[in-house]
Design a protein around this motif. Sequence first.
Motif, mmCIF file in Angstrom:
data_model
loop_
_atom_site.group_PDB
_atom_site.id
_atom_site.type_symbol
_atom_site.label_atom_id
_atom_site.label_comp_id
_atom_site.label_asym_id
_atom_site.label_seq_id
_atom_site.Cartn_x
_atom_site.Cartn_y
_atom_site.Cartn_z
ATOM 1 N N UNK A 46 6.097 -87.502 -26.510
ATOM 2 C CA UNK A 46 5.062 -86.296 -26.558
ATOM 3 C C UNK A 46 3.845 -86.633 -27.280
ATOM 4 N N UNK A 47 2.933 -86.217 -26.515
ATOM 5 C CA UNK A 47 1.429 -86.414 -26.775
ATOM 6 C C UNK A 47 0.561 -85.239 -25.962
ATOM 7 N N UNK A 48 -0.279 -84.776 -26.664
ATOM 8 C CA UNK A 48 -0.978 -83.893 -26.404
ATOM 9 C C UNK A 48 -2.506 -84.202 -26.202
ATOM 10 N N UNK A 49 -3.458 -83.731 -25.493
ATOM 11 C CA UNK A 49 -4.906 -84.021 -25.461
ATOM 12 C C UNK A 49 -5.725 -82.797 -25.205
ATOM 13 N N UNK A 50 -6.813 -82.669 -25.642
ATOM 14 C CA UNK A 50 -7.624 -81.327 -25.862
ATOM 15 C C UNK A 50 -9.125 -81.777 -25.934
ATOM 16 N N UNK A 51 -9.882 -81.314 -24.955
ATOM 17 C CA UNK A 51 -11.255 -81.733 -24.856
ATOM 18 C C UNK A 51 -12.053 -80.374 -25.226
ATOM 19 N N UNK A 52 -12.549 -80.271 -26.166
ATOM 20 C CA UNK A 52 -13.421 -79.164 -26.694
ATOM 21 C C UNK A 52 -14.812 -79.684 -27.389
ATOM 22 N N UNK A 53 -16.029 -79.047 -27.223
ATOM 23 C CA UNK A 53 -17.343 -79.162 -27.674
ATOM 24 C C UNK A 53 -17.666 -80.750 -27.878
ATOM 25 N N UNK A 54 -17.216 -81.307 -26.949
ATOM 26 C CA UNK A 54 -17.327 -82.916 -26.939
ATOM 27 C C UNK A 54 -16.545 -84.049 -27.693
ATOM 28 N N UNK A 55 -15.550 -83.147 -28.018
ATOM 29 C CA UNK A 55 -14.514 -83.978 -28.810
ATOM 30 C C UNK A 55 -13.272 -84.199 -28.024
ATOM 31 N N UNK A 56 -12.507 -85.331 -27.740
ATOM 32 C CA UNK A 56 -11.173 -85.399 -27.252
ATOM 33 C C UNK A 56 -10.326 -85.714 -28.221
ATOM 34 N N UNK A 57 -9.510 -84.675 -28.447
ATOM 35 C CA UNK A 57 -8.383 -84.866 -29.838
ATOM 36 C C UNK A 57 -7.146 -84.947 -29.164
ATOM 37 N N UNK A 58 -6.544 -85.951 -29.529
ATOM 38 C CA UNK A 58 -5.056 -86.426 -29.110
ATOM 39 C C UNK A 58 -4.368 -86.269 -30.324
#
Length: 143
Positions: A104-116
């Motif tokens: 289980x891993x999630x990735x989100x790209x928002x406002x120039x930041x990739x958050x895992x």
Amino acid sequence: MLMRTDPFRDFDRLAQQLFGSDGTASRPTVMPMDAWRDGDVFRIEFDLPGVDPGSIDVDVERNVITVKASRPARQGDVEVLAAERPHGVYSRQLVLGDNLDTGRISADYRSGVLALERPVAEEAKPRKVSVTSSNEPRKTLDA
């Protein structure tokens, strides 16, 4: 939680910052990151301003996370007045401890930041062990 495998990587990043080299596949550009544990979740954030979300590639193999992205240089016949932002290929590889849930891993790209986000594995979480008591004396078995 987070293990670094390349002791010379920081020196390469510093040289890229000082000399302003654009990234190529063989020599990727700097990708600053923060990593921390928040309760039962391990979080990593990468700064990737101006990167097309379609160019971001996150691969997970066992306990190794590889993040790649690219920001193309300006095209056309333009007069560049200042060029301080790196262009080209960004790449970062992290070796994580075995105590994280690989499924289980999630990735989100928002406002120039990739958050895992990667949860801590159930078997790695602290747990209580119940203690039972009986008043009978222990018996030894003879072979």
